[in-house]
Design an enzyme around this catalytic site. Structure first.
Site, PDB file in Angstrom:
ATOM      1  N   SER A   1      16.216  54.824  10.341  1.00 31.56           N
ATOM      2  CA  SER A   1      16.881  54.048  11.391  1.00 31.56           C
ATOM      3  C   SER A   1      18.321  54.527  11.572  1.00 31.56           C
ATOM      4  O   SER A   1      18.546  55.679  11.919  1.00 31.56           O
ATOM      5  CB  SER A   1      16.799  52.554  11.053  1.00 31.56           C
ATOM      6  OG  SER A   1      17.171  51.751  12.139  1.00 31.56           O
TER       7      SER A   1
ATOM      8  N   ASP B   1       6.831  49.297  16.130  1.00 29.98           N
ATOM      9  CA  ASP B   1       8.238  49.078  15.784  1.00 29.98           C
ATOM     10  C   ASP B   1       8.909  48.331  16.937  1.00 29.98           C
ATOM     11  O   ASP B   1       8.945  48.828  18.071  1.00 29.98           O
ATOM     12  CB  ASP B   1       8.912  50.438  15.575  1.00 29.98           C
ATOM     13  CG  ASP B   1      10.334  50.352  15.073  1.00 29.98           C
ATOM     14  OD1 ASP B   1      11.027  49.376  15.402  1.00 29.98           O
ATOM     15  OD2 ASP B   1      10.750  51.283  14.363  1.00 29.98           O
TER      16      ASP B   1
ATOM     17  N   HIS C   1       8.907  48.807  11.584  1.00 26.38           N
ATOM     18  CA  HIS C   1      10.192  49.411  11.216  1.00 26.38           C
ATOM     19  C   HIS C   1      10.530  49.208   9.734  1.00 26.38           C
ATOM     20  O   HIS C   1      11.615  49.547   9.302  1.00 26.38           O
ATOM     21  CB  HIS C   1      11.290  48.791  12.085  1.00 26.38           C
ATOM     22  CG  HIS C   1      12.568  49.571  12.168  1.00 26.38           C
ATOM     23  ND1 HIS C   1      12.661  50.776  12.833  1.00 26.38           N
ATOM     24  CD2 HIS C   1      13.814  49.314  11.686  1.00 26.38           C
ATOM     25  CE1 HIS C   1      13.912  51.222  12.758  1.00 26.38           C
ATOM     26  NE2 HIS C   1      14.622  50.359  12.066  1.00 26.38           N
TER      27      HIS C   1
END
Length: 283
Positions: free
Chosen positions: A149, A227, A260
């Site tokens: 991320s 996600d 995620h």
């Protein structure tokens, strides 16, 4: 720099060190975890793992399973923190996606952040230099980089900005084009100000357009299609389009049903470990 060892934990035949030190760059205490595999060599290659928003070094250490595969293939792993902590800046704890836990791996130029939030220089400079001196069995000239991320963004930025420093890069659900998404606009605006030419210096999609290094290493990216941040915040396709002339190619793997979280990361971490072991000369 002197590291304080807060814990030494046996893991997969090697050892996990939970360290802390005083940083001259961030002007705060900093934590870092280091996994060192059992090895007969004195030159153990290194993988640098940059974590995402809200994380400390412990999240990836405990949830990614990366140490298992590091032990299997023979490289060490360094898990830095995601921001300075305890800088005592007004507002640094008001939001989960800006300030504490959200340093975005940039060198801030704006008040009041620029005195402490120098995470690019900390991660790629001070921390690596200090670990090189303190742990001579680790070969920081044979180092690779990955992240998740915000940390995936940071890994890509470090690879593109320092083309001779890292042998390869990979990322899990990276913020691939931060200049055009809400997370990037918030953090770049706060840390770097309104000048978007400064934003481009930390945007992987912009950096790959002018990359001048040895681009023979394939870039590996996994992205979950469930996600919730995929379309609004991450935009890996923008990086692929911008990097169409990158010789090593970008292998973007879109995986159905994955989100995620660290459940996603741990599901594909072995593929990333193999990717880095290859470029670190271990397989």
């Amino acid at each position: 720099m002197v590291f304080k060892t807060n814990a030494t934990i046996a893991q997969f035949g090697g050892k996990l060190l939970k360290l802390s030190h005083d940083s001259k760059v961030t002007k705060t205490p900093m934590d870092v975890n280091v996994f060192i595999p059992s090895s007969s060599t004195k030159n153990i290659p290194v993988l640098l793992y940059l974590s995402g928003l809200t994380c400390t070094p412990n999240n990836a250490t405990e949830k990614s399973f990366l140490a298992y595969f590091a032990a299997k293939y023979g490289f060490a792993v360094v898990f830095p923190d995601t921001s300075p902590r305890g800088a005592d800046i007004a507002g640094e704890n008001e939001s989960w996606d800006f300030g504490t836990g959200a340093g975005f791996y940039v060198d801030a130029t704006q008040e009041p952040w620029k005195n402490n939030y120098q995470m690019y220089s900390y991660v790629h400079g001070e921390l690596i230099d200090a670990l090189t001196e303190a742990y001579t069995e680790l070969d920081f000239k044979n180092i690779s980089i990955t992240g998740h991320s915000m940390g995936g963004m940071g890994a890509l930025v470090g690879y593109f900005k320092q083309p001779r420093a890292y042998k390869a890069v990979s990322a899990f659900a990276p913020i691939a084009n931060p200049s055009v998404v809400p997370w990037g606009e918030k953090n770049f605006g706060g840390y770097l100000g309104a000048d978007k030419s400064l934003w481009a210096e930390y945007d992987p999609t912009e950096l790959i357009k002018n990359y001048k290094g040895d681009d023979s290493a394939t870039i590996l990216i996994h992205q979950g299609l469930d996600d919730p941040f995929y379309e609004k915040e991450l935009k890996p396709q923008n990086l692929v389009e911008a990097g169409k002339n990158y010789k090593g190619g970008i292998e973007l793997k879109l995986v159905e049903k994955y989100d995620h979280s660290y459940f996603f990361i741990s599901s594909f971490v072995e593929e990333h470990a193999i990717h880095h072991a290859k470029y670190l000369g271990l397989i």
